[in-house]
Design an enzyme around this catalytic site. Structure first.
Site, PDB file in Angstrom:
ATOM      1  N   GLY A  51       0.854  -1.154   0.280  1.00 36.42           N
ATOM      2  CA  GLY A  51      -0.081   0.148  -0.194  1.00 36.42           C
ATOM      3  C   GLY A  51       0.938   1.358   0.303  1.00 36.42           C
ATOM      4  O   GLY A  51       2.160   1.241   0.951  1.00 36.42           O
ATOM      5  N   CYS A  52       0.672   2.647  -0.555  1.00 33.10           N
ATOM      6  CA  CYS A  52       1.089   3.385  -1.069  1.00 33.10           C
ATOM      7  C   CYS A  52       1.347   4.401   0.306  1.00 33.10           C
ATOM      8  O   CYS A  52       1.686   5.329   0.695  1.00 33.10           O
ATOM      9  CB  CYS A  52       1.178   4.173  -2.778  1.00 33.10           C
ATOM     10  SG  CYS A  52       1.197   2.994  -3.766  1.00 33.10           S
ATOM     11  N   ILE A  53      -0.382   4.153   1.124  1.00 30.52           N
ATOM     12  CA  ILE A  53      -0.587   5.147   1.780  1.00 30.52           C
ATOM     13  C   ILE A  53      -0.969   4.397   3.075  1.00 30.52           C
ATOM     14  O   ILE A  53      -1.209   3.784   3.245  1.00 30.52           O
ATOM     15  CB  ILE A  53      -1.773   6.488   1.168  1.00 30.52           C
ATOM     16  CG1 ILE A  53      -1.298   7.555   0.182  1.00 30.52           C
ATOM     17  CG2 ILE A  53      -1.737   7.549   2.409  1.00 30.52           C
ATOM     18  CD1 ILE A  53      -1.838   8.230  -0.123  1.00 30.52           C
ATOM     19  N   ILE A  64       3.385  11.799  -0.419  1.00 27.90           N
ATOM     20  CA  ILE A  64       3.660  10.069  -0.886  1.00 27.90           C
ATOM     21  C   ILE A  64       4.361   9.644  -0.549  1.00 27.90           C
ATOM     22  O   ILE A  64       4.737   8.462   0.267  1.00 27.90           O
ATOM     23  CB  ILE A  64       2.786   9.364  -2.102  1.00 27.90           C
ATOM     24  CG1 ILE A  64       0.949  10.356  -1.823  1.00 27.90           C
ATOM     25  CG2 ILE A  64       2.591   8.417  -2.458  1.00 27.90           C
ATOM     26  CD1 ILE A  64       0.116   9.581  -3.343  1.00 27.90           C
ATOM     27  N   ASN A  97       5.632  10.131   3.377  1.00 31.03           N
ATOM     28  CA  ASN A  97       5.207   8.888   4.215  1.00 31.03           C
ATOM     29  C   ASN A  97       6.410   7.831   3.554  1.00 31.03           C
ATOM     30  O   ASN A  97       6.255   7.372   5.023  1.00 31.03           O
ATOM     31  CB  ASN A  97       3.774   9.303   3.912  1.00 31.03           C
ATOM     32  CG  ASN A  97       3.387   7.807   4.540  1.00 31.03           C
ATOM     33  OD1 ASN A  97       3.171   8.410   5.934  1.00 31.03           O
ATOM     34  ND2 ASN A  97       2.406   7.579   4.268  1.00 31.03           N
TER      35      ASN A  97
END
Lengths: 105, 170
Positions: free
Chosen positions: A103-105, B40, B43
């Site tokens: 998952g990217c976030i 993104i 993070n």
């Protein structure tokens, strides 16, 4: 006094150190797995995250990302990074014996 | 696949390229599509245990501007990626409509809004810095920014902070 050498467990891990077979995992492996990640003092909060990672993985087929952990595990993002400074989702997944969360976030 | 014992792992340096330990990400644009990628990446870096700093410059400052960061829009003019007829992109309100449309899609995918995302990134331990030259240019002060911003720094200070890592310009 007698000394007994118990057999060392062989665990199949991928190149990033994640379990290939989550069913190999046992709770009593956790202190040793955590020590590999540089965590010597396992607290209840570590356990909360580790248990949550496993239950989410078995419920959903993938481990939660940091954002999901922050929203649903009962441990804030700030605290997650205090508990697992090298990346909460990734490190906790290795200790919990599940594949790397995607998952990217 | 490797078979590892419960022992410290020995990363085989000769087979693996060097890992990235640190990144400094520059956000220079103030549109929705100009800001999200940098956030993104920052993070994602923290999630991988990589040290990360975000440096906001020029219109990228809107991402950390108290009054503006809730109103970041997607550019509908001069943005061929939207596949809109050029004149339509300039129709008043089009930018808001497209932003709203994208926003609802993002919400469904549980992508956080920019203010929420930046707060989260600050909580991951990523540094947030504003570019002094741009702050001066726009006549802004510390008070214009969200409290999570660590400092307003010069380009020289930025390079000091970026030392030993990779710099990503967005």
């Amino acid at each position: 006094m007698s000394v007994v050498s118990l057999p060392v467990i062989d665990l199949a891990l991928n190149e990033e150190g994640f379990f290939l077979h989550p069913e190999d995992w046992r709770e009593d492996m956790v202190p040793a797995l955590a020590a590999r990640e540089g965590i010597d003092q396992l607290t209840d909060r570590h356990w909360q995250v580790i248990n949550f990672m496993r239950s989410e993985y078995f419920a959903k087929g993938t481990g939660p990302t940091v954002r999901v952990l922050g929203k649903t595990s009962g441990v804030s993002i700030k605290e997650l990074y205090q508990l697992f400074p090298k990346g909460p989702a990734k490190v906790a997944a290795r200790i919990a014996g599940i594949p790397k969360p995607r998952g990217c976030i | 696949m490797t078979t590892a014992l419960l022992q410290p792992h020995t990363e085989s340096a000769e087979f693996m390229p060097a890992k990235i330990d640190k990144v400094s990400i520059v956000v220079s644009k103030g549109s929705l599509d100009g800001i999200y990628p940098g956030l993104i990446m920052a993070n994602g870096a923290r999630a991988e245990g990589i040290t990360a700093n975000l440096f906001f410059t020029f219109f990228g400052l809107d991402a950390i501007h108290k009054a503006r960061h809730e109103h970041i829009k997607i550019a509908t003019v001069g943005n061929p990626g939207l596949h809109l007829v050029t004149w339509l992109g300039g129709v008043p309100g089009m930018s808001s409509v497209m932003t709203h449309y994208l926003g609802s899609k993002m919400e469904k995918l549980d992508i956080p809004s920019i203010p929420e995302f930046i707060e989260m990134i600050a909580d991951t331990g990523c540094g947030l810095f504003a570019c002094k030259a741009s702050v001066d240019l726009f006549g802004l002060t510390r008070e214009d920014f969200i409290p999570q911003v660590d400092d307003i720094i010069t380009v020289g200070e930025f390079y000091e902070k970026a030392a030993g890592g990779h710099i990503i310009f967005t």
